[in-house]
Design an enzyme around this catalytic site. Structure first.
Site, PDB file in Angstrom:
ATOM      1  N   TYR A 163      -1.277  -7.922   5.331  1.00 41.49           N
ATOM      2  CA  TYR A 163      -0.621  -6.942   5.597  1.00 41.49           C
ATOM      3  C   TYR A 163      -0.555  -6.050   6.750  1.00 41.49           C
ATOM      4  CZ  TYR A 163       0.811  -8.201   0.162  1.00 41.49           C
ATOM      5  OH  TYR A 163       0.946  -8.041  -0.877  1.00 41.49           O
ATOM      6  N   ASP A 164      -1.267  -6.227   7.265  1.00 39.30           N
ATOM      7  CA  ASP A 164      -1.235  -5.819   9.113  1.00 39.30           C
ATOM      8  C   ASP A 164      -0.646  -5.150  10.168  1.00 39.30           C
ATOM      9  OD1 ASP A 164      -4.434  -5.732   7.785  1.00 39.30           O
ATOM     10  OD2 ASP A 164      -4.781  -6.970   9.393  1.00 39.30           O
TER      11      ASP A 164
ATOM     12  N   HIS B 253     -10.590   0.723   5.939  1.00 37.89           N
ATOM     13  CA  HIS B 253     -10.854   0.292   4.554  1.00 37.89           C
ATOM     14  C   HIS B 253     -11.917  -0.368   5.044  1.00 37.89           C
ATOM     15  CE1 HIS B 253      -7.854  -2.045   5.723  1.00 37.89           C
ATOM     16  NE2 HIS B 253      -8.054  -3.283   4.585  1.00 37.89           N
TER      17      HIS B 253
ATOM     18  N   ASP C 167     -13.060  -6.671  -2.515  1.00 37.96           N
ATOM     19  CA  ASP C 167     -11.458  -6.912  -2.513  1.00 37.96           C
ATOM     20  C   ASP C 167     -10.664  -5.490  -2.276  1.00 37.96           C
ATOM     21  OD1 ASP C 167     -10.068  -8.821  -4.012  1.00 37.96           O
ATOM     22  OD2 ASP C 167      -9.820  -7.462  -6.671  1.00 37.96           O
ATOM     23  N   THR C 168      -9.855  -6.067  -1.642  1.00 38.80           N
ATOM     24  CA  THR C 168      -8.899  -5.482  -1.506  1.00 38.80           C
ATOM     25  C   THR C 168      -7.099  -4.794  -1.364  1.00 38.80           C
ATOM     26  OG1 THR C 168     -10.476  -5.023   0.635  1.00 38.80           O
ATOM     27  CG2 THR C 168      -7.793  -4.349   1.857  1.00 38.80           C
TER      28      THR C 168
END
Length: 193
Positions: A152-153, A178, A70-71
């Site tokens: 969101y990159d 991440h 999960d990020t």
């Protein structure tokens, strides 16, 4: 015990592709490979709880060793939102575009654009639970930059770089991201298991 194949509890083809590009010592398969198409619940209030919930769901259903991640994007000026709610920040039926637009609108007047991406991976191996974390610091850009990546990159520029994650190649992103950092810890652990 040598790991040859492990399940990544995701239906996201972008995540699967990104992680497979970082691994060459064993095979990673996704949920679609197992015929699992249902939405796996994510009701935790932390990244760790969500990652473990998804991994347990797949492990209990299949009995196979698996991991899930999960990020969250944590933005300082927004009290570290969207965080655990990153995927649905703009509402339950939102998409990436809605989420990006909401973040940019909320930061419109802010001079503090510090942010970090955090990934937590939960691994269930031989019935035991393990966790791996990766964090990358950066800033939120004022507008989108690049067509690659996902989520969101296009608006996240890591510290020390001149371009967003969406401009980088998968290999470049995996080196510093991440998820890439958490995956390296996972791979190193599995190589020793």
């Amino acid at each position: 015990m040598k790991v040859n194949k492990i399940v990544f509890a995701t239906g996201n083809p972008n995540k699967l592709k990104e992680i497979n590009s970082a691994v060459n010592s064993f095979e990673i398969i996704g949920l679609k490979d197992l015929g699992i198409t249902e939405e796996i619940p994510e009701t935790g209030d932390t990244l760790m709880k969500n990652a473990l919930q998804k991994a347990k769901y797949v492990y209990n259903k299949t009995g196979l060793d698996c991991f899930s991640d999960d990020t969250g994007l944590e933005i300082e000026a927004l009290n570290y939102r969207p965080g655990v709610y990153s995927a649905m920040y703009a509402g339950p039926d939102c998409n990436t575009e809605n989420n990006i637009r909401k973040v940019l609108q909320e930061l419109e007047e802010s001079t503090n654009r510090k942010a970090q991406f955090k990934t937590v991976i939960a691994l269930i191996l031989n019935g035991k639970e393990y966790f791996f974390e990766g964090v990358v610091s950066g800033v939120i850009l004022k507008e989108r930059s690049g067509k690659g990546g996902f989520g969101y990159d296009p608006i996240f520029k890591p510290v020390g770089y001149e371009e967003s994650f969406a401009v980088m190649t998968i290999d470049q992103k995996n080196e510093i991201s991440h998820r890439g950092l958490a995956v390296k810890k996972l791979i190193n652990f599995l190589a020793r298991s």
